[in-house]
Design a protein around this motif. Structure first.
Motif, PDB file in Angstrom:
ATOM      1  N   UNK A 164     -14.347  -8.224  -6.690  1.00  0.00           N
ATOM      2  CA  UNK A 164     -14.227  -9.289  -7.688  1.00  0.00           C
ATOM      3  C   UNK A 164     -12.813  -9.662  -8.011  1.00  0.00           C
ATOM      4  N   UNK A 165     -11.860  -9.281  -7.168  1.00  0.00           N
ATOM      5  CA  UNK A 165     -10.471  -9.653  -7.410  1.00  0.00           C
ATOM      6  C   UNK A 165      -9.535  -8.458  -7.462  1.00  0.00           C
ATOM      7  N   UNK A 166      -9.941  -7.327  -6.850  1.00  0.00           N
ATOM      8  CA  UNK A 166      -9.058  -6.165  -6.789  1.00  0.00           C
ATOM      9  C   UNK A 166      -8.070  -6.344  -5.646  1.00  0.00           C
ATOM     10  N   UNK A 167      -6.795  -6.121  -5.932  1.00  0.00           N
ATOM     11  CA  UNK A 167      -5.766  -6.145  -4.894  1.00  0.00           C
ATOM     12  C   UNK A 167      -5.411  -4.706  -4.542  1.00  0.00           C
ATOM     13  N   UNK A 168      -5.444  -4.394  -3.254  1.00  0.00           N
ATOM     14  CA  UNK A 168      -5.126  -3.048  -2.778  1.00  0.00           C
ATOM     15  C   UNK A 168      -3.942  -3.147  -1.825  1.00  0.00           C
ATOM     16  N   UNK A 169      -2.905  -2.367  -2.093  1.00  0.00           N
ATOM     17  CA  UNK A 169      -1.719  -2.306  -1.235  1.00  0.00           C
ATOM     18  C   UNK A 169      -1.718  -0.955  -0.532  1.00  0.00           C
ATOM     19  N   UNK A 170      -1.591  -0.974   0.795  1.00  0.00           N
ATOM     20  CA  UNK A 170      -1.576   0.251   1.593  1.00  0.00           C
ATOM     21  C   UNK A 170      -0.194   0.453   2.194  1.00  0.00           C
ATOM     22  N   UNK A 171       0.152   1.720   2.447  1.00  0.00           N
ATOM     23  CA  UNK A 171       1.395   2.028   3.143  1.00  0.00           C
ATOM     24  C   UNK A 171       1.574   3.512   3.300  1.00  0.00           C
ATOM     25  N   UNK A 172       2.397   3.884   4.238  1.00  0.00           N
ATOM     26  CA  UNK A 172       2.754   5.290   4.434  1.00  0.00           C
ATOM     27  C   UNK A 172       4.225   5.456   4.069  1.00  0.00           C
ATOM     28  N   UNK A 173       4.495   6.285   3.074  1.00  0.00           N
ATOM     29  CA  UNK A 173       5.847   6.471   2.560  1.00  0.00           C
ATOM     30  C   UNK A 173       6.473   7.727   3.143  1.00  0.00           C
TER      31      UNK A 173
END
Length: 392
Positions: free
Chosen positions: A134-143
């Motif tokens: 419904x409008x969730x923003x998910x940011x992925x990454x490997x730090x």
């Protein structure tokens, strides 16, 4: 009773479902991604998921910000060497007007940042972002966690997108408190964090000191001067009580003003111009009143009436500005409603007491003048109507 139990049971189950919906463990990810740990961040409906790899000191992360509309940006990052916004190495998700999400990194170097795309002080690989549900923003990454460390200050935020570029985020309490700590090994996180918690504590201290001094003690001191002096038995005690109350209020107010100066220096990019200007004016007028006390003419001096006019006008100006600035501060701090209601209750109580004393003292003054007229005596200058001759 037979209908009440099923109703209570339904409410309980509903609350459990709602609570679980807000739990970070309840979310799933595309590509069947699984993360070993997660925390629900204390403000802005955000969650951080991660898996820490001890072998190479990296962490796979997924930052979820729920309920994000189009033309909005969200960001999460680590501040490696500091404790606030400036210096944060951020992962940004910029949501366009069509709902598409652009993912990039931005090193925040100042409060007036436009979140321009730039490299970070540590490596980030596999970064991407998406808008789901419904409008969730998910940011992925490997730090690649720097310096062999696992515990950092974390900062998260959201704001508007204007003409395709990130705009300044709001300055509400949730925005100001979007800072904390996270340990990728233990999973422990600080709600508000060491730095954020101290900053919030200083804000609350600043608010309490100024509310008590300018917003409560100053009006009480004025009431003492206005109403106690009508009673002959209160002479000259009312004057010393008045001075003690106002000097105490001024001292506490200076402490509150000092904490405000410190808060301003620690938050260079956050400006509350009206609140600050009123605070400076209060400090200046309060200081002027204290020094004016040392120059107070004797009651029978020909210039005493002018000093009385000055003292009363400046005093009531301080009270009006003080109460105004307390409400300005409450709007900035945005605490629970009960605190604002409590202060309003204090003001109403003081106003009610003042109204009763006003009527009572005028009754005494009128009665006293009638007695003096009956006995053929002129007023001695101690009555309420002439009390300015002994005003503090």
């Amino acid at each position: 009773m037979g209908k009440l139990l099923p109703l209570l049971f339904t409410i309980l189950i509903s609350n459990i479902i709602i609570s679980s919906a807000q739990d970070c463990n309840s979310y799933s990810f595309t590509n069947n991604a699984i993360f070993a740990s997660c925390v629900s961040l204390p403000v802005q409906n955000s969650h951080l998921h991660w898996t820490y790899h001890q072998s190479n000191g990296t962490a796979d992360i997924a930052y979820r910000h729920t309920g994000v509309s189009t033309s909005t940006w969200v960001a999460w990052g680590l501040n490696v060497n500091g404790g606030g916004m400036v210096g944060t190495q951020a992962l940004v998700g910029l949501v366009g007007s069509n709902g598409s999400v652009q993912a990039y990194t931005s090193a925040v170097s100042g409060y007036n940042t436009g979140l321009q795309q730039s490299a970070l002080s540590f490596d980030v690989s596999g970064m991407r972002a998406e808008r789901v549900g419904g409008g969730d923003v998910v940011i992925y990454g490997t730090l690649a966690l720097p310096g062999g460390r696992t515990s950092f200050t974390q900062v998260w935020q959201m704001g508007p997108v204007t003409n395709g570029a990130p705009g300044q985020h709001a300055l509400g309490s949730e925005n100001r408190n979007s800072v904390g700590t996270v340990d990728f090994v233990t999973g422990q996180q600080g709600a508000g964090g060491g730095v954020g918690g101290n900053l919030l504590h200083r804000r609350n201290t600043h608010g309490v000191l100024n509310a008590v001094s300018w917003g409560v003690l100053m009006p009480m001191g004025a009431m003492i001067a206005r109403y106690l002096k009508v009673f002959k038995v209160a002479h000259p005690a009312w004057f010393y009580i008045h001075v003690a109350c106002q000097v105490t209020a001024y001292g506490v107010g200076v402490a509150g003003w000092g904490t405000g100066i410190k808060l301003g220096s620690d938050s260079e990019g956050i400006k509350y111009t009206t609140h600050r200007n009123i605070g400076i004016t209060l400090f200046a007028l309060g200081t002027l009143q204290v020094f004016a006390l040392l120059l107070r003419p004797k009651p029978d001096h020909k210039y005493r009436i002018y000093w009385n006019i000055y003292h009363a006008s400046v005093g009531y100006t301080i009270i009006a500005l003080g109460i105004t600035n307390v409400f300005k501060g409450l709007d900035i701090l945005d605490p629970e409603k009960k605190w604002k209601h409590a202060y309003i209750g204090v003001l109403i109580s003081l106003a009610a007491i003042a109204a009763l004393l006003e009527a009572f003292t005028w009754f005494i003054v009128i009665k006293r003048k009638g007695e003096e007229k009956q006995h053929g005596h002129a007023g001695n200058g101690n009555g309420y109507g002439h009390g300015h001759s002994q005003a503090a």
